[in-house]
Enzyme design. Structure first.
Site, PDB file in Angstrom:
ATOM      1  CD  GLU A 191     -25.792  44.027 -47.298  1.00 57.63           C
ATOM      2  OE1 GLU A 191     -26.023  44.330 -48.475  1.00 57.63           O
ATOM      3  OE2 GLU A 191     -25.113  44.754 -46.524  1.00 57.63           O
ATOM      4  CG  HIS A 228     -23.370  43.093 -59.088  1.00 57.21           C
ATOM      5  ND1 HIS A 228     -22.238  43.878 -59.072  1.00 57.21           N
ATOM      6  CD2 HIS A 228     -24.317  43.798 -58.415  1.00 57.21           C
ATOM      7  CE1 HIS A 228     -22.486  45.007 -58.424  1.00 57.21           C
ATOM      8  NE2 HIS A 228     -23.749  44.986 -58.020  1.00 57.21           N
TER       9      HIS A 228
END
Length: 668
Positions: free
Chosen positions: A407, A474
């Protein structure tokens, strides 16, 4: 000129260069940064500059690499690479102004030292976090490759910086994508005071190249001829066959990390050993012995350089101290963008929230041929939510790019694409994972326009939120991590039509944008959405319902919770304000509504401490105090991580608490 080892030089020069002019030019190029540094050290002691990171003893690397590359090829240097700037022939008066914090420097006094970039000279300066620039180099090289420019991008780091995750991420991406990045490690013995023995266990840092399937070399970083000739050869091969190459330059830092640090931690015998390998003195002796240069010529060069230094110092010194102008400071946080309204057509079709986003992504790819999408599993698989499904066949693998799980470096690569005039979208698989790319977002993308007038044309899509039973990693709604960072724009739609129009605008806007998409809305919310292309302006809240008794301020899934509860309670006297855009924020709409109703309640899915709801409540208390008939209420999730089990998640989320707090406020 033959290759000869002499007693006058500790460095063993073996060169195929016979051109006297080239050799003299290399000497002049390596001498110039040395003389500038010597002058800067005097000025530092006099208090005329605030800090200095000395590259004395390492000049051969900066000069050799820069001379070996074409001027149009980008270089991303570090603190000790003054030779990059001088070899690119940046006017010294601008460098001196930069170091003095003057307006004619490259950052208008906003940053110091070498923390700047310049498109004019194709140099992109580093930030103190070191690692992110490696990913930026990947992005610049990717753009060059996509444009078939046949160019090399060189990026510097120190041996200490190779311990950062960004180093490994950037090398991995460059290798997987065959990017023409020249990774230059200046192994100078110490990271501040930490010796190499405490930084890594491998014999040579070049050994790491094999782990990434990458060609690697070790070069004597004090030998200007070896640096220049080997990089010349490597770069030419990289232009023909694009791929990354790792080069470890063996050198030594002769002065402190910065001057205040000193070198007391360095054994004197080590200092003596490397002092004998001084790259300027050795090269000078070598040229003198081979009669390539004379003492008179050296004196003339030194006189010329000293004259230039003094003349340009006088110019910089005579410039007034930078003045603080409030409008200038605030206006430079974001790149200029004049919103272009494209009104929606009258023809509509019913779309789910997720389909509206997919339409925008596909339409923007067509509208912006220089837009590149990057993210984990977004190509063949179409992304975990299938938003990019089908785009690979339509736009090709060069523009729809699967990424490794990197990322931080991918955000950096997006920045690099912007530096080359392209656009980038990064899909975070889940907004939770943005923490792995947090540093380049908040310290690079957000600050780059303010620092040196370089925009970051990057959209980061952030699937977020709970009500999906996905647990602590999440399901976060983490917009507050970014709403407090000047330079970022934060968008958070609640309806399909807004999602499409706002995302279209995001792709047009040259600023870095965090675009939040609530996962629970993806397939549960439908709406008639205008067909074709249209845009929706940032910073404009939407008044969903109107009333006179209370103002409800929310965004994302909170809008739908509020609508449901208003219906359940049969309340038809409330203003329901959907913010849509958190940064910029429509303060005018908020204050107008609260002034009318006298009561305000702010609903967020985030936990309250440090939430954006808290910021809104504080703003209302400050701006609308005289209109308030009750305290400003805030409702948010529990002060815990978001849990997985449905019963626990329901308790965590603020839906039921909002219902009771709204009734309490109405009865106040």
């Amino acid at each position: 000129m033959s290759s000869v080892d002499t007693s006058q030089t500790t460095i063993q020069y073996k060169s195929s260069i016979h051109d006297t002019e080239t050799l003299q030019d290399l000497y002049y190029a390596i001498l110039k940064p040395r003389m500038i540094e010597e002058k800067m050290l005097i000025l530092l002691r006099q208090g005329k500059i605030s800090k200095w990171f000395s590259g004395i003893g390492q000049e051969a690397i900066s000069v050799g690499v820069t001379r070996a590359l074409y001027k149009h090829e980008y270089i991303l240097p570090m603190h000790r690479n003054l030779g990059v700037f001088t070899t690119r022939e940046i006017p010294l008066k601008r460098l001196f102004a930069q170091w003095q914090g003057k307006a004619s420097g490259f950052t208008k006094g906003r940053d110091r030292s070498f923390h700047f970039g310049t498109q004019e000279f194709n140099i992109v300066g580093m930030i103190s976090h070191l690692g992110p620039q490696l990913g930026v180099a990947d992005g610049i090289a990717l753009a060059s490759k996509l444009k078939n420019e046949g160019s090399v991008t060189a990026v510097f780091t120190g041996e200490g910086g190779t311990s950062e995750g960004d180093f490994h991420e950037a090398l991995n991406i460059a290798s997987v994508w065959d990017l023409p990045v020249l990774f230059c490690i200046e192994n100078n013995g110490y990271g501040l005071s930490t010796p190499t023995t405490e930084q890594y266990r491998c014999k040579d840092l070049a050994d790491r190249g094999a782990g990434y399937g990458m060609e690697a070399h070790i070069i004597d970083g004090n030998n200007i001829l070896e640096v220049y000739e080997k990089i010349l050869e490597i770069a030419e091969r990289m232009r023909v066959e694009p791929r990354p190459v790792l080069v470890e330059f063996k050198t030594f830092r002769m002065r402190g990390h910065e001057e205040a640090s000193g070198t007391k931690y360095v054994p004197q015998e080590l200092m003596d050993e490397w002092q004998a390998k001084d790259p300027v003195i050795n090269f000078e002796n070598y040229l003198l012995e081979h009669k390539v240069i004379s003492h008179d010529q050296i004196s003339e060069m030194k006189e010329k350089i000293l004259l230039e230094i003094n003349e340009h110092l006088d110019i910089a010194n005579s410039e007034a101290i930078v003045s603080a102008n409030l409008d200038t400071e605030l206006n430079d946080v974001y790149a200029n963008y004049n919103f272009e309204e494209v009104k929606p057509g009258s023809t509509t079709s019913e779309l789910r929230f997720i389909d509206a986003i997919a339409e925008s992504v596909s339409g923007s790819m067509e509208r912006h041929p220089d837009l590149v999408l990057m993210g984990q599993d977004i190509a063949d698989y179409g992304g975990v939510f299938k938003i990019t499904d089908g785009l690979l066949n339509k736009y090709g693998k060069e523009r729809i790019r699967n990424t490794p799980i990197c990322e931080s470096a991918i955000v950096g690569a997006a920045m690099g694409l912007s530096i080359k005039g392209m656009k980038a979208m990064v899909e975070m698989q889940f907004s939770d994972f943005v923490s792995s790319g947090f540093n380049p977002i908040v310290n690079y993308l957000a600050k780059v326009n303010y620092r040196w007038n370089q925009n970051a044309d990057v959209v980061i899509r952030m699937p977020c939120g709970g009500s999906v039973g996905a647990g602590p990693f999440h399901s976060q709604t983490n917009e507050a991590w970014f709403t407090k960072i000047p330079g970022l724009k934060v968008i958070y739609p609640a309806f399909p039509a807004d999602a499409k129009g706002l995302l279209n605008t995001a792709f047009n806007d040259p600023n870095p944008i965090l675009y939040f998409e609530h996962k629970a809305l993806y397939r549960s919310i439908r709406q008639e959405v205008p067909e074709g292309y249209y845009t929706t302006e940032f910073g404009k809240a939407s008044l969903i319902r109107e009333g006179s008794n209370v103002t409800i301020i929310t965004y994302g899934a909170g809008v739908h919770w509020a609508m449901k509860i208003l219906d359940e309670l049969k309340i038809d006297s409330a203003d329901l304000l959907d913010l849509r855009s958190l940064q910029p924020l429509d303060q005018e709409a908020i204050c107008k509504s609260v002034t009318k109703t006298g009561k305000a309640i702010v609903l967020t899915e985030d936990s309250l401490t440090g939430s954006f709801a808290s910021e809104i409540a504080a703003m209302i208390s400050e701006e609308c105090f005289e209109s308030l008939d009750a305290p400003v209420y805030r409702v948010g999730s529990l002060e815990t991580p978001i849990p997985f089990a449905k019963e626990l998640e329901n308790q965590y989320l603020p839906k039921d608490r909002f219902k009771s707090k709204l009734q309490e406020l109405l009865n106040y």
